[in-house]
Design an enzyme around this catalytic site. Structure first.
Site, PDB file in Angstrom:
ATOM      1  N   ARG A  45     -54.602   6.499  -5.973  1.00 42.89           N
ATOM      2  CA  ARG A  45     -53.554   5.528  -5.655  1.00 42.89           C
ATOM      3  C   ARG A  45     -53.511   5.199  -4.164  1.00 42.89           C
ATOM      4  O   ARG A  45     -53.222   4.066  -3.791  1.00 42.89           O
ATOM      5  CB  ARG A  45     -52.191   6.045  -6.137  1.00 42.89           C
ATOM      6  CG  ARG A  45     -52.031   5.943  -7.649  1.00 42.89           C
ATOM      7  CD  ARG A  45     -50.722   6.528  -8.117  1.00 42.89           C
ATOM      8  NE  ARG A  45     -50.506   6.267  -9.528  1.00 42.89           N
ATOM      9  CZ  ARG A  45     -49.571   6.854 -10.261  1.00 42.89           C
ATOM     10  NH1 ARG A  45     -48.759   7.737  -9.702  1.00 42.89           N
ATOM     11  NH2 ARG A  45     -49.440   6.558 -11.530  1.00 42.89           N
ATOM     12  N   LYS A 202     -47.262   9.989 -30.868  1.00 44.39           N
ATOM     13  CA  LYS A 202     -46.138   9.554 -31.695  1.00 44.39           C
ATOM     14  C   LYS A 202     -46.079   8.044 -31.877  1.00 44.39           C
ATOM     15  O   LYS A 202     -46.240   7.285 -30.920  1.00 44.39           O
ATOM     16  CB  LYS A 202     -44.814  10.028 -31.075  1.00 44.39           C
ATOM     17  CG  LYS A 202     -44.635  11.540 -31.098  1.00 44.39           C
ATOM     18  CD  LYS A 202     -43.276  11.920 -30.549  1.00 44.39           C
ATOM     19  CE  LYS A 202     -43.041  13.421 -30.621  1.00 44.39           C
ATOM     20  NZ  LYS A 202     -41.697  13.791 -30.113  1.00 44.39           N
ATOM     21  N   GLY A 355     -52.285   7.249 -18.417  1.00 48.47           N
ATOM     22  CA  GLY A 355     -52.878   8.418 -17.774  1.00 48.47           C
ATOM     23  C   GLY A 355     -53.995   9.070 -18.561  1.00 48.47           C
ATOM     24  O   GLY A 355     -55.064   9.378 -18.016  1.00 48.47           O
ATOM     25  N   GLY A 378     -46.337   3.409 -17.367  1.00 47.74           N
ATOM     26  CA  GLY A 378     -45.191   2.794 -18.027  1.00 47.74           C
ATOM     27  C   GLY A 378     -45.198   1.287 -17.925  1.00 47.74           C
ATOM     28  O   GLY A 378     -44.858   0.576 -18.878  1.00 47.74           O
TER      29      GLY A 378
END
Length: 401
Positions: A45, A202, A355, A378
């Site tokens: 980053r 999930k 990730g 996100g």
């Protein structure tokens, strides 16, 4: 999407002598053990943030950079919250002195040709709630605000959104601009067929993504625990595998939505199972219909992997989020590797994010074969859901005047 870009301002000669405030994403992992002493363990980053800083410096600006780091308590500084290690690494990469400035909200002394790093912005009271007073103070520090932190683009905070409202000029840095272009190319104007690969543990965490994509894509590959729930929806046994039986109806609805558009959600025909969840567990390939009551599905089987690879080969655009098996365990990594290799070999425009996905890309060394690797987790997921990110919205609004 039309936004003002830093590169355009530089080309127009509008940056020289100006005070430029860059919101970067310098939230890097560190080793806080006694031996590690806060050492940065992975600096992707930071390196990704260098082009915007270099662009502003080379254009003769007085440059201020800030970022969040970790999850500090606002107004309560702790040494591990400090950007000091980041400042040191940034100085090495820029080959330029980068002083770290604390308590900077009420004023920063920086001259054209200089760059300073402003201490962890999440230490400022009101940052996360996008406090207007704080945002206006930040905006008053600069002539030009540059948003270059896609990883925070889904958050409306003082240093990401409020400052963009009140700064004289608000623009996208090269990293954020590249994300906008890649997302637009992959989702707004894709080359068909558009294939999405959505995997994870999930269904519940990615249900809205699956529903949104079911209206857009020509093919939808599900993997991991999500695929197990879809296998249940198809009437297949899954043994002790991770799944969400209460969401079977939702999975069926996604399958039906795809079918209504002449598309499909391929269900695994074979899987790799084990009776224990550990790296050295015995891996057994079974037909999907033959999964036993004590089996855990930890990867897709070779036949399924070959079918999915063939589908990827036919795609015009591929969006990838999530490994299709427990790729950290070598015996259960073959499905994810097959997907990764197929994407690498494909002529399709490919965009990958998340990730675990980035870890898989690094593990198989295909960074250069993926068209665009998103830096946001996100934020990338919210884009897939069809949401307009706050950063995109405010920058587009400012560009429109």
């Amino acid at each position: 999407m039309k936004v003002i870009r830093l590169a355009d301002l530089v080309a127009a000669g509008r940056v020289k002598g100006k005070r430029v405030f860059i919101r970067a994403d310098l939230n890097v992992p560190q080793d806080h053990s006694p031996e590690g002493g806060g050492r940065i363990t992975e600096d992707t980053r930071i390196r990704a943030s260098v082009p915007a800083i270099r662009m502003a410096l080379d254009a003769g600006a007085a440059v201020m950079v800030t970022s969040h780091l970790g999850r500090p308590t606002e107004g309560a500084f702790k040494p591990e919250d400090s950007l000091a290690p980041v400042a040191a690494r940034l100085a090495e990469l820029l080959n330029h002195e980068v002083p770290l400035v604390s308590n900077w909200v009420d004023g920063v002394d920086v001259q054209p040709g200089e760059v300073v790093l402003l201490e962890n912005c999440r230490l400022n009271k009101g940052e996360k709630k996008n406090d207007e007073t704080l945002a206006r103070k930040m905006a008053a520090l600069c002539d030009i605000f540059v948003h270059d932190a896609f990883g925070t683009a889904h958050r409306a905070e003082a240093s990401t959104y409020g400052i963009a409202q009140y700064a004289k000029v608000a623009c996208a840095g090269p990293l954020l601009a590249a994300e906008i272009d890649a997302v637009t190319r992959a989702l707004a104007a894709p080359k068909r067929p558009l294939l999405a690969i959505v995997a994870g543990s999930k269904v519940s965490t990615k249900l809205t993504i699956l529903k949104s994509l079911a209206d857009k894509v020509d093919g939808l590959i599900v993997g991991g625990g999500i695929a197990n729930t879809f296998m249940l929806a198809a009437g297949l046994p899954i043994g002790k595998s991770l799944a969400e039986p209460d969401l079977v109806d939702e999975a069926r609805a996604v399958i039906a939505a795809m079918k209504a558009r002449g598309a499909a959600v391929p269900i695994p025909t074979d899987v790799v199972v084990a009776t224990e969840f550990k790296a050295d567990a015995v891996a057994t390939v079974k037909k999907a219909t033959d999964v036993g009551p004590d089996d855990m599905i930890l990867d897709i089987g070779p036949d399924t992997a070959a079918l999915l690879a063939a589908q990827i080969a036919q795609a015009g655009t591929v969006v990838w989020n999530g490994p299709v098996g427990v790729f950290e365990f070598p015996a259960f990594s073959h499905g994810t590797e097959a997907i990764a290799r197929a994407i690498a070999a494909s002529s399709a425009f490919s965009i990958a994010g998340g990730g675990d996905t980035l870890a898989a890309i690094a593990q198989y060394g295909i960074e250069r074969q993926v068209s665009y690797i998103s830096t946001g987790g996100g934020a990338f997921l919210e884009v897939l859901e069809g949401k307009t990110l706050p950063a995109f919205e405010i920058l587009a609004r400012r560009a429109a005047g």
